[in-house]
Motif scaffolding. Structure first.
Motif, PDB file in Angstrom:
ATOM      1  N   LEU A 201      25.785 -35.346  24.206  1.00  0.00           N
ATOM      2  CA  LEU A 201      25.539 -34.450  23.074  1.00  0.00           C
ATOM      3  C   LEU A 201      24.201 -33.724  23.214  1.00  0.00           C
ATOM      4  O   LEU A 201      24.080 -32.556  22.842  1.00  0.00           O
ATOM      5  CB  LEU A 201      25.591 -35.224  21.758  1.00  0.00           C
ATOM      6  CG  LEU A 201      26.995 -35.652  21.306  1.00  0.00           C
ATOM      7  CD1 LEU A 201      26.905 -36.725  20.233  1.00  0.00           C
ATOM      8  CD2 LEU A 201      27.770 -34.440  20.783  1.00  0.00           C
ATOM      9  N   LEU A 202      23.208 -34.422  23.772  1.00  0.00           N
ATOM     10  CA  LEU A 202      21.911 -33.767  24.000  1.00  0.00           C
ATOM     11  C   LEU A 202      22.072 -32.631  24.994  1.00  0.00           C
ATOM     12  O   LEU A 202      21.550 -31.533  24.813  1.00  0.00           O
ATOM     13  CB  LEU A 202      20.883 -34.777  24.529  1.00  0.00           C
ATOM     14  CG  LEU A 202      20.281 -35.741  23.496  1.00  0.00           C
ATOM     15  CD1 LEU A 202      19.432 -36.799  24.199  1.00  0.00           C
ATOM     16  CD2 LEU A 202      19.435 -35.004  22.456  1.00  0.00           C
ATOM     17  N   LYS A 203      22.846 -32.918  26.037  1.00  0.00           N
ATOM     18  CA  LYS A 203      23.069 -31.910  27.066  1.00  0.00           C
ATOM     19  C   LYS A 203      23.797 -30.705  26.463  1.00  0.00           C
ATOM     20  O   LYS A 203      23.405 -29.558  26.657  1.00  0.00           O
ATOM     21  CB  LYS A 203      23.895 -32.514  28.209  1.00  0.00           C
ATOM     22  CG  LYS A 203      23.758 -31.761  29.511  1.00  0.00           C
ATOM     23  CD  LYS A 203      24.475 -32.470  30.649  1.00  0.00           C
ATOM     24  CE  LYS A 203      23.603 -33.545  31.294  1.00  0.00           C
ATOM     25  NZ  LYS A 203      24.357 -34.343  32.295  1.00  0.00           N
ATOM     26  N   ALA A 204      24.833 -30.989  25.681  1.00  0.00           N
ATOM     27  CA  ALA A 204      25.623 -29.920  25.069  1.00  0.00           C
ATOM     28  C   ALA A 204      24.779 -29.089  24.101  1.00  0.00           C
ATOM     29  O   ALA A 204      25.032 -27.913  23.898  1.00  0.00           O
ATOM     30  CB  ALA A 204      26.822 -30.531  24.336  1.00  0.00           C
ATOM     31  N   SER A 205      23.760 -29.714  23.509  1.00  0.00           N
ATOM     32  CA  SER A 205      22.893 -28.976  22.579  1.00  0.00           C
ATOM     33  C   SER A 205      21.683 -28.387  23.298  1.00  0.00           C
ATOM     34  O   SER A 205      20.735 -27.937  22.658  1.00  0.00           O
ATOM     35  CB  SER A 205      22.395 -29.912  21.477  1.00  0.00           C
ATOM     36  OG  SER A 205      23.443 -30.667  20.940  1.00  0.00           O
TER      37      SER A 205
END
Lengths: 557, 137
Positions: free
Chosen positions: B82-86
């Protein structure tokens, strides 16, 4: 009101001779003779000369007599050993059923069920929030079918079963009763304990669905139902264990636990229940930490405080209501991941403290529990540790052998006094329910936990293998790994179960249950019917969420 | 982003999943705060989405994730993804809890910067955070 009620006069021997007479007449003994390992003849349950020497007083009392400082039975372990009850549960109901049978075959005398996080928090195995958590910290239970498998081939009237479950305790209890009903076992024959103590959840363990008030109401539904339908079953285990594990001191553990007990008693009395109709079945659960004599004294102080409260505050008449019966578990938090085999020694010493403190049942932790759930081998060593204390050490030959020790008696009195100060403080705040809402016990525990960590970090408290005698050589021991596939299997099983149940009967039972919740009725009879008709743990929890609301962590630091 | 070395480190201490064991998380949060960092504690029972959202909103440099329920192999990867996607994967993720050694290796391979096991002192964690949080110049 208090003026009108009369304190019950309890049986209290004035002299050793008087106590011994009633002992000889009625106390249970397992053997004819109790000899030492080196053939020294007959060890007495209690020694006459020592009793007279130590200036025996009413505060202390004799074993089996009010205020039960020295134990709730006159002969204690000479009459009957404590119940060795290893907490077990992981994976699917089949996995745990197998572990149960393994423990029974190795001489364990009672079962104790650990549930997984989704079961404890009110989610079925197929719920999105259960992802990654199914069967990992305990057994996964969503349906009555899971309960049938869990206790497959185990005669419910022949074993006592403990269930460690709280916000969904009503559901587990209902499934257990429904299972008994299906098997034709009368509820009166069921023995065991359900933890069913929500106050300590807000204080320490932090598993909840609803806010404190409806949660306590549900706890008391079980107490009320068992008082009239399953009188051998302990409907609550008022627990200090989690409070201590969260960082409380021994005194805080004792005080907050007793204060929780007071809150349940008051709630039941408000319902119009008679004190002696339910108090004899209130049971307790304490931690046993490292400080040996402090722990022994804590158990003794606990019995004395509870006896006095029940008699003087709640006007109990039955002595059974005044007896604090307790389970104990060695301190998980004291175990180290470093040099894990050292944990066997820690557990043995803690277990000995529990026995010298006079507990009724005991769980000994396994050496590998800071690494994972325990392996079968590690559990066996933990169980054997209890058996060694019971069979080899000779400590069970006599009753409360530390009684009369200057140090232990002083500690017992000091701990009682310090705990009573906390209990008065909680009374002043308006009782434990209110104190929890104010965050009082939570903050006290957080502070104690932090101060303890600083002591360890500064080296003021030494932990072998952590800040003393540490070792670069890693000690590898085998650990239990849980099959990742099991989550998928459990999920599929729950989905299939939901498809196969009778939709009309299910729907009707669900609606009846919801209505009973809204009307504030005791949920138990409705729940027993509902789970039998296929209503799942998650579906009941959804009703609780809808009717009683959802509690959020205040996130206090 | 912050430039001055005087700027305190902002850190999110998070409890993920259904796990209620918060003793460690709260002790660490307090120790980091006493060491001069700005600490945000999420409270219990957070989903990975909630944690990542809080981390971004609070503009932290670091997330400390505590898991003692055995769900670490599901929850850590979700937070990382999720961090990567954000596009917030500059936020350093570390963790602590009851985590078997084999899983520690696997989690580090996935991008968790460090895992602290039982017995770690607060001093070690403080020192590690100070060493590993480097403000972009």
């Amino acid at each position: 009101m208090a003026g009108k009620k009369k304190l019950t006069s309890t049986k209290r021997s004035k002299t050793y001779k008087e106590w011994k007479k009633s002992y000889d007449e009625g106390a249970r003994e397992r053997r004819e003779r109790y000899e030492s390992i080196s053939f020294r003849p007959q060890v007495e349950a209690l020694d006459k000369a020592l009793c007279e020497q130590s200036g025996y007083d009413a505060e202390l009392g004799y074993p089996g007599e009010y205020p039960f400082t020295r134990g709730i039975h006159p002969s204690m372990y000479r009459g009957r050993l404590w119940t060795m009850r290893q907490f077990a549960g992981f994976g699917t109901p089949e996995d745990t059923n197998k572990r149960f049978k393994y423990l029974l075959s190795h001489g364990q005398t009672g079962l104790s069920t650990a549930f997984d996080m989704p079961s404890l928090m009110g989610y079925d195995a197929d719920h999105a929030r259960s992802k990654g958590e199914v069967g990992r910290e305990g057994v996964s239970i969503s349906t009555i079918e899971d309960f049938e498998i869990l206790f497959d081939d185990i005669d419910l009237s022949a074993v006592t079963v403990s269930m460690t479950i709280n916000c969904t305790a009503t559901v587990a209890m209902a499934m257990y009763f429904a299972l008994a009903k299906r098997r034709g076992t009368s509820f009166e024959k069921l023995g065991g304990t359900i933890q069913n103590d929500m106050l300590k959840e807000y204080i320490a363990q932090k598993e909840w669905i609803c806010p404190p008030e409806p949660a306590v109401k549900l706890n008391c539904d079980i107490i009320e139902y068992c008082a009239s339908h399953a009188q051998r079953f302990n409907p609550v285990s008022i627990s200090g264990y989690h409070i201590r594990e969260a960082g409380a001191t021994a005194v805080q553990e004792l005080a907050f636990t007793i204060a929780d007990g007071i809150a349940y008693v008051e709630h039941c009395l408000e319902r119009g229940m008679e004190i002696d109709s339910f108090a004899p079945r209130l049971s307790f659960f304490f931690d046993v930490h490292n400080d040996f004599f402090e722990e022994v004294a804590k158990f003794r102080a606990a019995r004395r405080i509870w006896a006095k409260l029940m008699r003087e505050r709640f006007y109990a008449k039955s002595e059974k209501s005044m007896m604090l019966r307790t389970h104990a578990q060695t301190a998980g938090v004291s175990l180290t991941a470093q040099q894990p085999m050292n944990n066997v020694a820690r557990v043995a010493l803690q277990a000995l403290a529990a026995v010298l403190g006079g507990v009724q049942s005991l769980h000994t932790n396994s050496m590998d529990e800071t690494l994972a759930l325990p392996t079968e081998e590690a559990v066996k060593v933990a169980l054997r540790t209890q058996q060694i204390i019971a069979e080899e050490t000779g400590v069970t030959n006599t009753v409360d052998p530390l009684g009369g020790s200057y140090y232990v008696e002083k500690l017992t009195s000091d701990i009682e006094e310090e705990a009573m100060k906390y209990i008065h403080k909680i009374d002043e705040l308006g009782g434990m329910l209110r104190a929890v809402e104010l965050g009082f016990p939570q903050k006290e525990i957080a502070e104690a936990a932090y101060q303890f960590q600083l002591r360890v970090d500064e080296g003021d408290y030494k932990i072998v293998g952590i800040n003393a005698y540490s070792d670069d050589a890693e000690q590898e021991i085998p650990t239990l790994s849980i099959d990742h596939e099991l989550e998928k299997r459990q999920r599929e099983r729950v989905i299939a179960f939901k498809e196969q149940r009778n939709p009309a009967a299910w729907q009707a039972a669900l609606e009846t249950l919801k209505k009973a919740c809204k009307e504030g009725k005791n949920v138990m009879p409705f729940l027993i019917d509902a789970v039998d008709k296929g209503v799942t743990l998650g579906e009941v929890s959804d009703i609780y969420r809808e009717v009683f609301g959802v509690y959020q962590d205040p996130g206090l630091l | 982003m912050k430039e001055s070395p005087e700027q305190p480190i902002r850190i999110l201490i998070a409890k993920a999943g259904l796990d209620g064991h918060d003793r460690g998380a709260r002790v660490i949060a307090r120790a980091l705060r006493d060491a001069g960092m700005e600490v945000i504690y999420t409270g219990l029972h957070q989903t990975p989405e909630m944690i990542v959202q809080s981390a971004i909103q609070e503009d932290v440099q670091c997330i400390g994730l505590s898991i003692l329920s055995g769900a670490h192999m599901v929850l850590f990867p979700e937070v990382l993804e999720l961090l990567k996607a954000s596009k917030a994967d500059d936020i350093v993720v570390f963790g602590g809890g009851i985590i078997p050694r084999d899983d520690v290796v696997a989690l580090k391979d996935m991008g968790v910067k460090e895992i602290f096991l039982p017995g770690t002192s607060t001093k070690e964690v403080i020192a590690w955070v100070k060493e590993n949080i480097v403000f972009p110049k």
